[in-house]
Design an enzyme around this catalytic site. Sequence first.
Site, short mmCIF file in Angstrom:
data_model
loop_
_atom_site.label_atom_id
_atom_site.label_comp_id
_atom_site.label_asym_id
_atom_site.label_seq_id
_atom_site.Cartn_x
_atom_site.Cartn_y
_atom_site.Cartn_z
N LEU A 186 0.86 -1.19 0.00
CA LEU A 186 0.00 0.00 0.00
C LEU A 186 0.89 1.23 0.00
O LEU A 186 1.79 1.33 0.84
CB LEU A 186 -0.87 0.04 1.26
CG LEU A 186 -1.91 -1.07 1.48
CD1 LEU A 186 -2.46 -0.99 2.90
CD2 LEU A 186 -3.05 -0.93 0.46
N HIS A 187 0.66 2.14 -0.92
CA HIS A 187 1.41 3.40 -0.85
C HIS A 187 0.65 4.59 -1.42
O HIS A 187 1.15 5.70 -1.41
CB HIS A 187 2.76 3.26 -1.55
CG HIS A 187 2.65 3.28 -3.05
ND1 HIS A 187 2.24 2.20 -3.77
CD2 HIS A 187 2.88 4.27 -3.94
CE1 HIS A 187 2.24 2.52 -5.06
NE2 HIS A 187 2.61 3.77 -5.19
N ARG A 188 -0.58 4.37 -1.93
CA ARG A 188 -1.33 5.50 -2.50
C ARG A 188 -1.72 6.46 -1.39
O ARG A 188 -2.22 6.02 -0.33
CB ARG A 188 -2.64 5.03 -3.15
CG ARG A 188 -2.46 4.11 -4.29
CD ARG A 188 -2.50 4.82 -5.63
NE ARG A 188 -1.75 4.00 -6.54
CZ ARG A 188 -0.75 4.42 -7.30
NH1 ARG A 188 -0.39 5.68 -7.29
NH2 ARG A 188 -0.12 3.60 -8.10
N ASP A 224 -2.35 -1.55 -3.83
CA ASP A 224 -2.95 -0.39 -4.49
C ASP A 224 -2.03 0.12 -5.60
O ASP A 224 -2.17 1.22 -6.10
CB ASP A 224 -3.32 0.71 -3.49
CG ASP A 224 -2.12 1.26 -2.72
OD1 ASP A 224 -0.97 0.88 -3.03
OD2 ASP A 224 -2.35 2.06 -1.80
#
Length: 359
Positions: free
Chosen positions: A205-207, A279
């Site tokens: 996850l990094h959005r 994501d």
Amino acid sequence: MKIDLIAGARPNFMKIAPIINSIKNSNSRIIYRLIHTGQHYDEKMSGSFFKQLGIPNPDVNLGVGSGSHAFQVAEIMKRYEIELNKFNPDICLVVGDVNSTLACSIVAKKCLIKVAHVEGGIRSNDLSMPEEINRIVTDSITDYFFTTSEYANNNLLKLGIDDKQIFYVGNTMIDTLLKFKPKFLKPKFFDELQLKSKSYFVLTLHRPSNVDSIQKLNTILEFIDKNVANRKVIFPIHPRTRKCFLDINAIFKNITIVNPMTYLEFNYLVDNSLCVITDSGGITEEATVLNVPCITMRNTTERPETVELGSNELVGDDFEKFKKLLKKLFDGKWKKAKVPKFWDGNASNRIVEILNKMS
Ligand code: UD1
């Protein structure tokens, strides 16, 4: 012909590596420089990719580093303009949708240099994503579009782009995946954590929409932790996500945090996993080719072929849908992925063949 090849952030490196290789192997008259903007700069996010993928040291490193979007774009533009004028290339070739892609294409175009965009034409139609803004602006000044999908071609045609500017070549990220698949490396923690093939999840996850709010990140992690039927979830944590994660007090018994991984280790982990939850956009492409079930925590995708043909499903914030998909997964009923056209390991050769004809 002289070309500047631009790479700046982690997802750029696997896209640029095979293009450099194809230039080297093609007896071409292309003279290139590799420009690293320095958007990603540390060993985990950049250095290890250069080593493992055999990317030569950059001819120029702009050393921009971290900062706000405006800071990064402005600094890359200022520094690249100086370097561009020293070399005066015929083409500036950018890949993907990161700030480096946007910044260098604007600089080149304003200096009357042709812009080639690898992965041009894809759209999420979600303007809250910085990458979507980068895609729209870059494509609006691109001369040569090297595309990964019919969907991208159609987007460009709808915008009125001349089809002579569109080259449907396939996916350079998949060139790298297929080339390095035999060399995937088992991470050290694999046996330490007693991971068994096809029994665990990989989470990335990094959005900003998922990881910039403590509450949102906590809700996602709590949901995953509770609903994976006590399977292990390996979470290589992006630096952006770590900042927020450090403020969460909860304990997630099934989730194991690890550092950002090298390319060969990460893809070993994905290839052997039961399912990826992510994501990212690029990972949905890799999961499709590896035929690993993939659940994407976004409402939109600029890569619809990964859903229509591939192993990917979008869940966004819909936790009910997420539960149904997990049931399907545990019941062994996940769809089997088909590989999109031209995702065959030869996209970079096609790009270089086209560039050679132009020179
Ligand atoms: C960028 C890209 C995104 C891509 C992602 C992959 C844009 C707009 N976004 O987002 O498309 O999917 O990279 O990683 O270009 N950091 C480090 N070490 C590094 C690099 C960054 O610790 O080598 C830290 C920075 O301090 C920063 C954070 O990570 O605070 C985020 O990096 P940044 O490049 O700003 O954006 P990403 O969220 O990584």
